[in-house]
Design an enzyme around this catalytic site. Structure first.
Site, PDB file in Angstrom:
ATOM      1  N   ASP A  95       0.921  -1.174   0.102  1.00  0.00           N
ATOM      2  CA  ASP A  95      -0.187  -0.003   0.042  1.00  0.00           C
ATOM      3  C   ASP A  95       0.714   1.130   0.119  1.00  0.00           C
ATOM      4  OD1 ASP A  95       0.926  -0.488   2.659  1.00  0.00           O
ATOM      5  OD2 ASP A  95      -0.764  -0.054   3.609  1.00  0.00           O
ATOM      6  N   HIS A  96       2.286   1.317   0.583  1.00  0.00           N
ATOM      7  CA  HIS A  96       2.605   2.503   0.942  1.00  0.00           C
ATOM      8  C   HIS A  96       3.499   2.821  -0.403  1.00  0.00           C
ATOM      9  CE1 HIS A  96       1.621   2.288   5.032  1.00  0.00           C
ATOM     10  NE2 HIS A  96       2.249   3.272   5.280  1.00  0.00           N
ATOM     11  N   ASP A 160       3.681  -0.477  11.786  1.00  0.00           N
ATOM     12  CA  ASP A 160       3.437   0.767  11.254  1.00  0.00           C
ATOM     13  C   ASP A 160       2.761   1.489  12.509  1.00  0.00           C
ATOM     14  OD1 ASP A 160       2.247   2.152   8.464  1.00  0.00           O
ATOM     15  OD2 ASP A 160       1.263   2.508  10.192  1.00  0.00           O
ATOM     16  N   ARG A 449      -1.097  13.116   9.632  1.00  0.00           N
ATOM     17  CA  ARG A 449       0.055  13.753   9.841  1.00  0.00           C
ATOM     18  C   ARG A 449       0.249  14.918   8.849  1.00  0.00           C
ATOM     19  NH1 ARG A 449       3.386   8.180  11.197  1.00  0.00           N
ATOM     20  NH2 ARG A 449       2.927   8.327  13.162  1.00  0.00           N
ATOM     21  N   SER A 644       6.570   7.804  12.840  1.00  0.00           N
ATOM     22  CA  SER A 644       6.379   6.375  12.182  1.00  0.00           C
ATOM     23  C   SER A 644       7.251   5.512  12.832  1.00  0.00           C
ATOM     24  CB  SER A 644       7.008   6.676  10.926  1.00  0.00           C
ATOM     25  OG  SER A 644       7.458   5.191  10.267  1.00  0.00           O
ATOM     26  N   ARG A 646       9.224   3.246  11.493  1.00  0.00           N
ATOM     27  CA  ARG A 646      10.232   2.781  10.491  1.00  0.00           C
ATOM     28  C   ARG A 646      11.332   2.699  11.283  1.00  0.00           C
ATOM     29  NH1 ARG A 646       9.246   8.674   7.518  1.00  0.00           N
ATOM     30  NH2 ARG A 646       7.429   7.799   7.441  1.00  0.00           N
TER      31      ARG A 646
END
Ligand code: MIC
Ligand code: SF4
Length: 755
Positions: A95-96, A160, A449, A644, A646
């Site tokens: 999706d990202h 996520d 965000r 995030s 990440r």
């Protein structure tokens, strides 16, 4: 029928006994959050109460979810763990990586072409290790999870930060770095500090222009971006019960923006309705057998002050629609007060774009309410002043919204319908050819965000967050200070018209529909599947282990950068164009800290190389230190690493030779990510010591050899003029986390244990 129904059955079978055991050790009525946490202890039934905000606890989450941009690194690590299959039901979602440019079909095809190598990699790893794969275009991870996997009282983790969305269906769902996901997929315990508990009592009922989004915009304003750190937020009260399940999801989703570990709601009729509408009557049947355990005890909700660490009360009858921003999601302004504030701060009042959707606000209800506003624009002869973009969160919602005419309503206003993917929300929006020099402007969106450059790469874009219906109204008016409750607009005939409050359906009257949901089930036996990563690939790179600690002190370290002010994971490891390197550690390391503001001079991506005295970019300077065998450190401000999940934000500095990150305070996920990757994540015992750090300092740790839980570390800072300061540093490492540090990373330890 639901996926993994046997697993759900097994979880509920344990509930009565485990909740009873928890009630005994805690010694008082329980919140929902406590029930979920205590029923998911790694060691089984509770035998002791854990201290909130202090004790580290081992948990056994029920499932794992990963999205493409983080799954690559998570799965590259999992491949090293030496397991044949994942130990709990797990899924990965494409999706990202899909860019938003031309509109759904073209963008999807382009996304598939561009990311083919990565999607093939993900698809084959998933196939091999027993992981369900949701193909590109299927939808955004959090909507897929809500529609298919979330269940009341369950516990899950996801790579996520917005995994927390599943709290809308009564889960404890927590965002983590990939290394944490590896623990759970490898069949090990998952560790978390026992969260504190914040109770939010919602009285009254949403009405008129006020939407669930406004609840979380208000909570963000009250708690700020760090007010929820280390806490679970539990919503309750008549206002919670009267809200839709997807509305609850929106509130939980954006709870990531206050740093909360997660947010949740007790099981109620809205959840029953949603589960049934998404073809999971079987889950309702099971949940109803333990329904009393799937919400907080009545005594708790009657006297919340006695059970939560903090209680907030919001009256939905008087709550006004909000616009939060720019540049931070906690800067709240009620519509109606915007003109004054915007004028004072010189925020552009003309709005260029209104974007609706994303993983947090693209439910059927959201689209139907926003469409009711768009429809009025057509009917009342209004011309839309700003451009509209629609980002459906799921193919099921998109397909149904198209069938029911909502998308057509937006198309009548010339809206661009983007692919079911993150798109503009994660900088995958090709809005400008040269974003860095693009003009100052305002946009409104219903995303989570709004950090600088987040949507379109333009540092001058002022992004404001609002509910989908407010976004629609503002886009039509083209004004940031438009208040639909009181203001009129001039239509094509020169008449003054007013917009009526939004109306919509919580769930589709004719039920959801979808053609191809985009799911790929994994192979029964994946042992014969080979996962190929080309050594020449620019997008994927097999990992080599980080070096173990030699047990000595770190000496002669140089300052890589002292970051000033907000330093989110978007500043540390930017997304947008860099997303393409999420599976290639060396390549993505070229974005390391390029968005952080240098406390010396205020520039971004410009620091002094202490070895040569010349100025250079942050990643290049780090590489220069590394090549010279000189360790480097990063210094930062409050809530460092906000945003995030990440883990690239921790792995990149590690890869480039940074040995410690020393800050005033950390965001939860980032602090854990640093620990997992074998870094020192430390905080100033005296915040004001931040000011003592000079650009040309040299750092020596003097007692690292005695690194132990609860014991401060000492840092000797030698300044260029020969003077020095001794600075005390706090840390939150427990014994096991010190073992990760010792081994070089948590993964190194898993590998060693497996051998
Ligand atoms: C985000 O909203 O910032 C993201 C992109 O979804 C991230 C994950 C990532 O960086 O891949 C998140 O929230 O964790
Ligand atoms: Fe995607 Fe944005 Fe949601 Fe993150 S917040 S998962 S980028 S839609």
């Amino acid at each position: 029928m639901a996926f993994d129904i046997e697993m759900i059955k097994a979880v509920y079978a344990k509930y009565p006994e485990r909740v009873a055991a928890a009630r005994k050790v805690v010694g008082k009525p329980l919140t929902l959050a406590e029930k979920i946490l205590y029923t998911h202890l790694w060691d089984g039934e509770a035998t002791q109460a854990y201290e909130r905000g202090n004790s580290y606890v081992d948990f056994a989450p029920d499932r794992v979810a990963m999205q493409d941009a983080t799954a690559q690194m998570a799965l590259l690590q999992f491949m090293q763990a030496g397991k044949a299959k994942v130990a709990v039901p797990s899924t990965a979602h494409a999706d990202h990586l899909i860019q938003a440019r031309l509109g759904a079909d073209k963008d999807l095809q382009e996304g598939i072409n561009k990311n083919n190598e990565v999607f093939n990699f993900l698809s084959s790893v998933c196939d091999k290790y027993g992981i369900g794969f949701w193909k590109p275009g299927a939808r955004i991870i959090h909507q897929v999870v809500l529609e298919n996997y979330a269940f009341p009282g369950g516990m899950m983790i996801g790579t996520d930060s917005h995994t927390v969305n599943a709290g809308g269906l009564g889960m404890v769902a927590i965002g983590v770095g990939g290394a944490d996901a590896v623990d759970v997929m490898a069949g090990m315990a998952w560790e978390l500090k026992m969260p504190k508990l914040i109770g939010v009592k919602l009285t009254g009922k949403l009405h008129g222009w006020t939407a669930p989004k406004d609840v979380i915009l208000k909570v963000a304003e009250i708690l700020t971006v760090k007010g929820g750190t280390g806490a679970i937020v539990e919503y309750f009260g008549e206002g919670a019960i009267s809200m839709s399940c997807t509305g609850k999801g929106t509130i939980c989703n954006m709870g990531a923006e206050i740093g909360a570990t997660t947010s949740t709601f007790g099981y109620d009729d809205s959840m029953r309705r949603y589960l049934k509408a998404t073809d999971r009557a079987d889950v309702v049947e099971l949940a109803d057998t333990v329904a009393e355990h799937l919400t907080g005890d009545a005594e708790v909700y009657a006297n919340p002050e006695q059970y939560f660490d903090q209680v907030i009360e919001i009256d939905l009858n008087t709550l006004m629609p909000h616009l939060n921003g720019p540049f931070t999601p906690d800067l709240g302004t009620e519509v109606g007060k915007m003109n004054e504030k915007a004028t004072k701060n010189d925020w552009p009042l003309d709005v260029e774009w209104g974007l609706i959707g994303s993983c947090t606000n693209s439910s059927y209800e959201d689209l139907s309410r926003a469409a009711s506003i768009a429809k009025q624009a057509v009917e009342k002869g209004l011309e839309t002043k700003a451009q509209f973009g629609i980002n459906p969160g799921s193919e099921q919602v998109r397909f149904t919204a198209e069938r029911d005419g909502f998308l057509k309503t937006f198309e009548d206003l010339d809206a661009t319908i983007f692919t079911n993917a993150c798109g503009p929300c994660i900088g995958q929006w090709a809005r400008y050819s040269d974003p860095k020099n693009a003009p100052k402007n305002s946009i409104v969106h219903s995303f989570n965000r709004n950090f600088a450059k987040r949507a379109d790469g333009n540092p001058n874009t002022h992004a404001f967050v609002a509910s989908p219906e407010m976004v629609a109204a503002i886009a039509i008016s083209g004004r940031l200070d438009f208040n639909p409750i009181t203001d009129t607009l001039t239509n094509k005939n020169g008449e003054q018209v007013k917009l009526d409050p939004p109306v919509g359906d919580e769930l589709p009257r004719r039920g959801f529909a979808v053609d191809d949901n985009g799911y790929q089930a994994p192979a029964e036996d994946g042992s014969g599947i080979e996962v190929v990563v080309s050594p020449d690939s620019k997008r994927l790179q097999l990992l080599s282990p980080f070096p173990a600690w030699d047990g000595g002190n770190i000496t002669g370290a140089k300052l890589l950068i002292k970051a000033q002010g907000k330093c989110t994971t978007d500043h540390i490891s930017m997304a947008g164009p860099w997303l393409q390197y999420r599976g290639h550690l060396d390549n993505i390391s070229n974005n390391c800290l390029i968005g952080a503001v240098n406390a010396f001079g205020g520039a971004t991506n410009e620091v002094v190389n202490q070895l040569t005295g010349s100025k250079g970019e942050v990643p290049a300077t780090a590489r220069a230190y590394k090549a010279a065998g000189v360790p480097s450190i990063v210094v930062g401000d409050h809530n460092y690493g906000e945003g995030s999940s990440r883990e690239h934000a921790a792995m990149e500095p590690r890869h480039l030779g940074v040995v410690a990150v020393i800050v005033k305070s950390f965001a939860r996920i980032h602090e854990t990510n640093l620990k997992k990757q074998g870094m020192l994540g430390l905080t100033f015992a005296n915040e004001s010591d931040y000011d003592k750090i000079k650009e040309d300092d040299t750092f020596n740790f003097t007692d690292l050899a005695e690194f132990a839980p609860g014991k401060q570390l000492t840092l000797e800072v030698t300044h260029a003029d020969g003077s020095s300061d001794t600075i005390m540093l706090n840390h939150t490492y427990n014994a096991q986390q010190i073992d990760w540090y010792r081994a070089g990373s948590a993964l190194n330890l898993i590998k060693a244990q497996n051998n």
